[in-house]
Write a protein that holds these residues in place. Structure first.
Motif, PDB file in Angstrom:
ATOM      1  N   VAL A 164       1.124  -1.140  -0.094  1.00 29.01           N
ATOM      2  CA  VAL A 164      -0.185   0.072  -0.116  1.00 29.01           C
ATOM      3  C   VAL A 164       0.544   1.395  -0.127  1.00 29.01           C
ATOM      4  O   VAL A 164       0.390   2.427   0.484  1.00 29.01           O
ATOM      5  CB  VAL A 164      -1.465   0.678   1.353  1.00 29.01           C
ATOM      6  CG1 VAL A 164      -2.128  -1.453   1.112  1.00 29.01           C
ATOM      7  CG2 VAL A 164      -0.091   0.291   2.200  1.00 29.01           C
ATOM      8  N   ARG A 211       2.866   2.756   2.090  1.00 26.64           N
ATOM      9  CA  ARG A 211       3.843   3.512   3.462  1.00 26.64           C
ATOM     10  C   ARG A 211       4.377   2.233   3.703  1.00 26.64           C
ATOM     11  O   ARG A 211       5.452   1.044   3.632  1.00 26.64           O
ATOM     12  CB  ARG A 211       2.559   2.979   4.083  1.00 26.64           C
ATOM     13  CG  ARG A 211       1.167   3.448   3.708  1.00 26.64           C
ATOM     14  CD  ARG A 211       1.399   4.674   2.572  1.00 26.64           C
ATOM     15  NE  ARG A 211       2.075   6.149   3.983  1.00 26.64           N
ATOM     16  CZ  ARG A 211       1.110   7.257   4.224  1.00 26.64           C
ATOM     17  NH1 ARG A 211      -0.554   7.255   3.450  1.00 26.64           N
ATOM     18  NH2 ARG A 211       0.748   7.582   5.389  1.00 26.64           N
ATOM     19  N   VAL A 246      -5.742   5.809   9.601  1.00 21.41           N
ATOM     20  CA  VAL A 246      -5.331   5.803   8.553  1.00 21.41           C
ATOM     21  C   VAL A 246      -5.675   7.102   8.195  1.00 21.41           C
ATOM     22  O   VAL A 246      -6.762   7.768   8.312  1.00 21.41           O
ATOM     23  CB  VAL A 246      -6.409   4.586   8.147  1.00 21.41           C
ATOM     24  CG1 VAL A 246      -6.260   4.489   6.401  1.00 21.41           C
ATOM     25  CG2 VAL A 246      -5.779   2.994   8.369  1.00 21.41           C
ATOM     26  N   ARG A 283      -5.771   8.686   5.424  1.00 24.73           N
ATOM     27  CA  ARG A 283      -5.828   8.753   4.327  1.00 24.73           C
ATOM     28  C   ARG A 283      -7.072   7.814   3.079  1.00 24.73           C
ATOM     29  O   ARG A 283      -6.777   6.592   2.869  1.00 24.73           O
ATOM     30  CB  ARG A 283      -4.478   8.977   2.576  1.00 24.73           C
ATOM     31  CG  ARG A 283      -3.735  10.126   2.507  1.00 24.73           C
ATOM     32  CD  ARG A 283      -2.502   9.730   1.761  1.00 24.73           C
ATOM     33  NE  ARG A 283      -3.428   9.371   0.121  1.00 24.73           N
ATOM     34  CZ  ARG A 283      -2.795   8.371  -0.554  1.00 24.73           C
ATOM     35  NH1 ARG A 283      -0.874   8.531   0.451  1.00 24.73           N
ATOM     36  NH2 ARG A 283      -2.835   8.662  -1.379  1.00 24.73           N
ATOM     37  N   SER A 313      -7.926   7.024   0.421  1.00 26.47           N
ATOM     38  CA  SER A 313      -7.553   6.294  -0.760  1.00 26.47           C
ATOM     39  C   SER A 313      -6.547   5.108  -0.499  1.00 26.47           C
ATOM     40  O   SER A 313      -6.220   3.956  -0.547  1.00 26.47           O
ATOM     41  CB  SER A 313      -6.409   6.731  -1.730  1.00 26.47           C
ATOM     42  OG  SER A 313      -5.306   7.191  -0.957  1.00 26.47           O
ATOM     43  N   VAL A 314      -5.342   5.029   1.041  1.00 28.84           N
ATOM     44  CA  VAL A 314      -4.809   4.168   1.969  1.00 28.84           C
ATOM     45  C   VAL A 314      -6.027   2.976   2.357  1.00 28.84           C
ATOM     46  O   VAL A 314      -5.840   1.869   2.174  1.00 28.84           O
ATOM     47  CB  VAL A 314      -4.111   4.505   3.214  1.00 28.84           C
ATOM     48  CG1 VAL A 314      -3.542   3.540   3.236  1.00 28.84           C
ATOM     49  CG2 VAL A 314      -3.025   5.557   1.770  1.00 28.84           C
ATOM     50  N   ASP A 369      -6.805   1.376  -0.505  1.00 30.81           N
ATOM     51  CA  ASP A 369      -5.856   0.165  -0.875  1.00 30.81           C
ATOM     52  C   ASP A 369      -5.805  -1.452   0.102  1.00 30.81           C
ATOM     53  O   ASP A 369      -5.475  -2.361  -0.172  1.00 30.81           O
ATOM     54  CB  ASP A 369      -4.676   0.961  -0.995  1.00 30.81           C
ATOM     55  CG  ASP A 369      -4.361   1.814  -1.907  1.00 30.81           C
ATOM     56  OD1 ASP A 369      -5.200   1.689  -2.696  1.00 30.81           O
ATOM     57  OD2 ASP A 369      -3.505   2.369  -2.147  1.00 30.81           O
ATOM     58  N   LEU A 370      -5.906  -0.792   0.857  1.00 29.40           N
ATOM     59  CA  LEU A 370      -5.628  -1.767   2.456  1.00 29.40           C
ATOM     60  C   LEU A 370      -7.194  -3.054   2.385  1.00 29.40           C
ATOM     61  O   LEU A 370      -6.693  -3.854   1.975  1.00 29.40           O
ATOM     62  CB  LEU A 370      -5.634  -0.943   3.761  1.00 29.40           C
ATOM     63  CG  LEU A 370      -4.294  -0.403   4.349  1.00 29.40           C
ATOM     64  CD1 LEU A 370      -5.327   0.188   5.629  1.00 29.40           C
ATOM     65  CD2 LEU A 370      -3.155  -1.674   4.463  1.00 29.40           C
ATOM     66  N   ARG A 374      -4.226  10.582  -5.613  1.00 27.83           N
ATOM     67  CA  ARG A 374      -4.693   9.154  -4.757  1.00 27.83           C
ATOM     68  C   ARG A 374      -3.221   8.263  -5.508  1.00 27.83           C
ATOM     69  O   ARG A 374      -3.263   6.804  -4.601  1.00 27.83           O
ATOM     70  CB  ARG A 374      -6.137   8.542  -5.121  1.00 27.83           C
ATOM     71  CG  ARG A 374      -6.693   8.981  -4.196  1.00 27.83           C
ATOM     72  CD  ARG A 374      -8.366   8.849  -4.488  1.00 27.83           C
ATOM     73  NE  ARG A 374      -9.041   9.606  -4.190  1.00 27.83           N
ATOM     74  CZ  ARG A 374     -10.068   9.957  -3.905  1.00 27.83           C
ATOM     75  NH1 ARG A 374     -10.861   8.914  -4.472  1.00 27.83           N
ATOM     76  NH2 ARG A 374     -11.669  10.521  -3.859  1.00 27.83           N
ATOM     77  N   THR A 395       0.041   9.204  -5.872  1.00 29.99           N
ATOM     78  CA  THR A 395       1.346   9.965  -4.876  1.00 29.99           C
ATOM     79  C   THR A 395       1.712   9.771  -6.079  1.00 29.99           C
ATOM     80  O   THR A 395       3.256  10.539  -5.651  1.00 29.99           O
ATOM     81  CB  THR A 395       1.840   8.507  -3.743  1.00 29.99           C
ATOM     82  OG1 THR A 395       0.464   7.784  -3.564  1.00 29.99           O
ATOM     83  CG2 THR A 395       2.433   9.627  -2.449  1.00 29.99           C
ATOM     84  N   GLY A 400      -1.543  12.945   2.151  1.00 31.57           N
ATOM     85  CA  GLY A 400      -0.920  12.255   3.209  1.00 31.57           C
ATOM     86  C   GLY A 400      -0.177  13.579   4.214  1.00 31.57           C
ATOM     87  O   GLY A 400       0.353  12.879   5.450  1.00 31.57           O
TER      88      GLY A 400
END
Length: 403
Positions: free
Chosen positions: A28, A30, A45, A47, A49-50, A53-54, A257, A259, A306
């Motif tokens: 993801v 990070r 968390v 964001r 979007s994260v 993704d998770l 999103r 990055t 973020g």
């Protein structure tokens, strides 16, 4: 569904998938230390979007991680009830069955109905819009099937009605219905041969695709349509310029999103150039586009990346009083971003003040926002048990985070 906090749920599903913290964090984008802090409840968390993704990597729905429905707030019961009527209407296909409309309508009548619905939407009265949506779309369908004089105006009115439907359905998380409505909007816009209608339709398709977690499909449409509309935009064509600018703004969000920081800022600069050309805030074609909206999106992009410090810096130059009257949802969104930024800096009192201000401006804008619940849960976890009678506790009750 695993129990506990968001971090505990992530840890449980990670172990179920047989992934190490290093592996999941890498998938993801990070760090392992970040994931460790999330799982231990030290941080939230940061964001949306994260979070998406998770969920995708762990092969679960977002709801499994948040512990609550994310399409609707837990206390938003009237919206799903009303939404069932919208779903029923969109599934009937009266035209295929040859069912005649109850009452013929006219383009001016439809325009008035669409205007009223847009005003309610921008005031964040989402439940009101959902309640009236079947009747509005019935008007649009009736006109589309029976009116042949002034056909271009008919198509543009029909497209506008379904654009409003797609916008609202995306907001409340009905991804399948929002894509259906956006597609009907786009079909009519192409037939009308209107650049403005095509741009507005493209924007709604992009938003529906994003809500359905398909950014790879949304991005080329957003960028391609933004470039085409911008080539035709001029100061004396403010509606088209506003449409082009709005497309650049959503394209910037997509880049953030993924990055891609430099690309996100470049797209914001494209929107800024169009806003500068217009010279003032406006609401042409219900886009709310102008210099202030670009500034708000700079805060949004920083949040998606973020970066709370950048979000707070960007907010310093935004004057919400310059927005056109009636844009309550846009004003509330700014405070939601600032609430997130302050919460990330562990300045929970300031974060709560922003969330309360957003709630004061537009209660439903807070109620149907997935990140609010996560922010409130994170701050509750940091709050001493003796402080549970605070404004945060009361906000958590209203948001359905606490029972």
């Amino acid at each position: 569904m695993a129990s506990g906090s968001v971090g505990e749920r992530i840890a449980a599903y990670r172990r179920r998938r047989g992934l190490s913290q290093t592996a999941l964090a890498g998938l993801v984008g990070r760090s392992e230390s970040w994931l460790s802090q999330v799982e231990r409840g030290i941080r939230s968390v940061d964001r949306l979007s994260v979070l998406l993704d998770l969920a995708k990597v762990l092969h679960v729905d977002v709801e499994a991680l948040t512990g609550a429905p994310w399409q609707y707030a837990p206390n938003g019961g009237s919206v799903p009830d009303s939404l069932s009527e919208v779903r029923q209407f969109l599934s009937r296909y009266d035209s295929l069955l040859g069912v005649a409309p109850d009452r013929p309508t006219t383009v001016p009548e439809l325009d008035l109905a669409v205007t009223a619905a847009h005003e309610a939407y921008q005031a964040a009265r989402y439940e009101d819009v959902i309640a009236g949506l079947p009747a509005l779309l019935s008007q649009a369908d009736s006109l589309h099937r029976t009116a042949f004089d002034g056909r271009r105006d008919v198509l543009i009115g029909y497209s506008a009605a379904y654009a409003l439907a797609a916008k609202l359905l995306t907001k409340v998380g009905a991804g399948d219905l929002s894509i259906l409505a956006a597609d009907r909007c786009a079909t009519a816009a192409v037939e009308a041969d209107s650049m403005t209608a095509r741009g507005l339709a493209a924007y709604q398709v992009v938003c529906a695709l994003l809500r359905s977690e398909r950014p790879e499909d949304a991005e080329p449409l957003a960028v391609g349509m933004a470039e085409e509309a911008q080539r035709n935009a001029r100061a004396d064509r403010p509606t088209l310029a506003s449409v082009a600018g709005s497309l650049w703004l959503i394209a910037a969000v997509i880049a953030s999103r993924r990055t891609e920081q430099a690309e996100a800022w470049r797209r914001l600069d494209q929107a800024q150039a169009l806003a500068d050309m217009l010279g003032a805030d406006g609401n042409h074609a219900w886009t709310a586009f102008g210099p202030t909206n670009v500034g708000i999106h700079r805060v949004s992009v920083a949040a998606e990346l973020g970066d709370p410090a950048a979000a707070l810096r960007a907010a310093e130059s935004v004057d919400l009083d310059r927005l056109p009257k009636g844009l309550k949802s846009r004003r509330a969104q700014m405070h939601l971003h600032l609430g997130w930024a302050e919460a990330q800096r562990k300045r929970d009192a300031d974060a709560v003040l922003h969330l309360l201000e957003a709630e004061r401006i537009a209660p439903e804008s807070v109620r149907y926002n997935v990140i609010v619940g996560e922010l409130v849960r994170g701050m509750l976890a940091r709050q001493k048990r003796g402080g549970r009678t605070s404004a945060l506790h009361n906000l958590a009750l209203r948001a359905g985070v606490l029972r």
